[in-house]
Design a protein around this motif. Structure first.
Motif, PDB file in Angstrom:
ATOM      1  N   GLN A 148     -51.896  -6.023  39.011  1.00 59.04           N
ATOM      2  CA  GLN A 148     -52.299  -5.918  37.604  1.00 59.04           C
ATOM      3  C   GLN A 148     -51.073  -6.101  36.729  1.00 59.04           C
ATOM      4  O   GLN A 148     -49.958  -5.959  37.202  1.00 59.04           O
ATOM      5  CB  GLN A 148     -52.988  -4.586  37.302  1.00 59.04           C
ATOM      6  N   GLU A 149     -51.304  -6.432  35.457  1.00 52.59           N
ATOM      7  CA  GLU A 149     -50.183  -6.601  34.534  1.00 52.59           C
ATOM      8  C   GLU A 149     -49.403  -5.295  34.431  1.00 52.59           C
ATOM      9  O   GLU A 149     -49.988  -4.223  34.373  1.00 52.59           O
ATOM     10  CB  GLU A 149     -50.687  -7.004  33.143  1.00 52.59           C
ATOM     11  N   ARG A 150     -48.079  -5.406  34.395  1.00 53.91           N
ATOM     12  CA  ARG A 150     -47.224  -4.226  34.321  1.00 53.91           C
ATOM     13  C   ARG A 150     -46.210  -4.378  33.185  1.00 53.91           C
ATOM     14  O   ARG A 150     -45.767  -5.485  32.893  1.00 53.91           O
ATOM     15  CB  ARG A 150     -46.411  -4.050  35.613  1.00 53.91           C
ATOM     16  N   ALA A 151     -45.823  -3.238  32.618  1.00 53.55           N
ATOM     17  CA  ALA A 151     -44.731  -3.235  31.646  1.00 53.55           C
ATOM     18  C   ALA A 151     -43.425  -3.309  32.434  1.00 53.55           C
ATOM     19  O   ALA A 151     -43.343  -2.802  33.554  1.00 53.55           O
ATOM     20  CB  ALA A 151     -44.762  -1.953  30.816  1.00 53.55           C
ATOM     21  N   GLN A 152     -42.409  -3.919  31.843  1.00 55.17           N
ATOM     22  CA  GLN A 152     -41.125  -4.037  32.538  1.00 55.17           C
ATOM     23  C   GLN A 152     -40.592  -2.669  32.939  1.00 55.17           C
ATOM     24  O   GLN A 152     -40.055  -2.508  34.033  1.00 55.17           O
ATOM     25  CB  GLN A 152     -40.110  -4.765  31.651  1.00 55.17           C
ATOM     26  N   GLN A 153     -40.764  -1.683  32.059  1.00 56.11           N
ATOM     27  CA  GLN A 153     -40.225  -0.353  32.355  1.00 56.11           C
ATOM     28  C   GLN A 153     -40.904   0.278  33.578  1.00 56.11           C
ATOM     29  O   GLN A 153     -40.258   0.937  34.377  1.00 56.11           O
ATOM     30  CB  GLN A 153     -40.343   0.560  31.132  1.00 56.11           C
ATOM     31  N   GLU A 154     -42.218   0.039  33.728  1.00 58.38           N
ATOM     32  CA  GLU A 154     -42.929   0.578  34.902  1.00 58.38           C
ATOM     33  C   GLU A 154     -42.330   0.015  36.188  1.00 58.38           C
ATOM     34  O   GLU A 154     -42.125   0.743  37.162  1.00 58.38           O
ATOM     35  CB  GLU A 154     -44.412   0.158  34.869  1.00 58.38           C
ATOM     36  N   VAL A 155     -42.070  -1.293  36.183  1.00 57.38           N
ATOM     37  CA  VAL A 155     -41.537  -1.955  37.378  1.00 57.38           C
ATOM     38  C   VAL A 155     -40.107  -1.488  37.634  1.00 57.38           C
ATOM     39  O   VAL A 155     -39.737  -1.179  38.776  1.00 57.38           O
ATOM     40  CB  VAL A 155     -41.597  -3.494  37.228  1.00 57.38           C
TER      41      VAL A 155
END
Length: 159
Positions: free
Chosen positions: A27-34
């Motif tokens: 699923q689409e992720r925010a850069q900070q989550e990754v």
């Protein structure tokens, strides 16, 4: 992913990159989550930044695409208003220009229709003859969903 001695197992940069690719593909992720995940998997700053760059270059990560998908998803599926969506995108460290672009994806007519739908559900189809207490309760509920006062009052006064 814990070893038997209770320590977290660390991944090699290559293992982490593969795992991050599938994490982003799901699923689409925010850069900070990754970025947080990569640190959680035991990588160091330089390794994390190299993998982040590679994920962006390979189009696994796209902050604008994430912001748009997040905004439309939360609006359509959960009935969130723009204020709540904006707060959550900020919490995920999405930049203000991208938040603005994401919120512009929400069609104003669809936005007002969704608000009317929520009002009908909440008031059992009637908005006329609501007591002041009921009206105040409804307004607080709509504010908690993230809708702007101006739009709330416009729609309630028309109904």
């Amino acid at each position: 992913m814990e070893e038997s001695n209770g320590r977290k197992k660390t991944l090699t940069p290559q293992q982490a990159k593969l795992k991050a690719e599938s994490y982003c593909a799901y699923q689409e992720r925010a850069q900070q989550e990754v970025r947080d995940k990569l640190y959680e998997w035991g990588l160091h700053h330089d390794e994390v930044e190299n993998i982040m760059t590679q994920l962006i270059v390979d189009n696994y990560l796209n902050e604008e695409r994430f912001a748009k998908a997040f905004a439309l998803g939360k609006f359509r599926m959960k009935g969130w208003g723009k204020i709540k969506i904006k707060q959550h995108l900020k919490a995920k460290r999405v930049s203000p220009p991208l938040i603005k672009i994401a919120l512009e994806e929400i069609d104003l007519d669809e936005y007002e229709e969704k608000l009317k739908e929520i009002i009908k559900k909440k008031t059992n189809k009637r908005t006329t003859n609501l007591s002041l207490t009921e009206k105040a309760k409804l307004i607080r509920y709509l504010q908690s969903k993230g809708y702007e006062n101006e739009i709330i009052f416009n729609i309630i006064s028309k109904e």
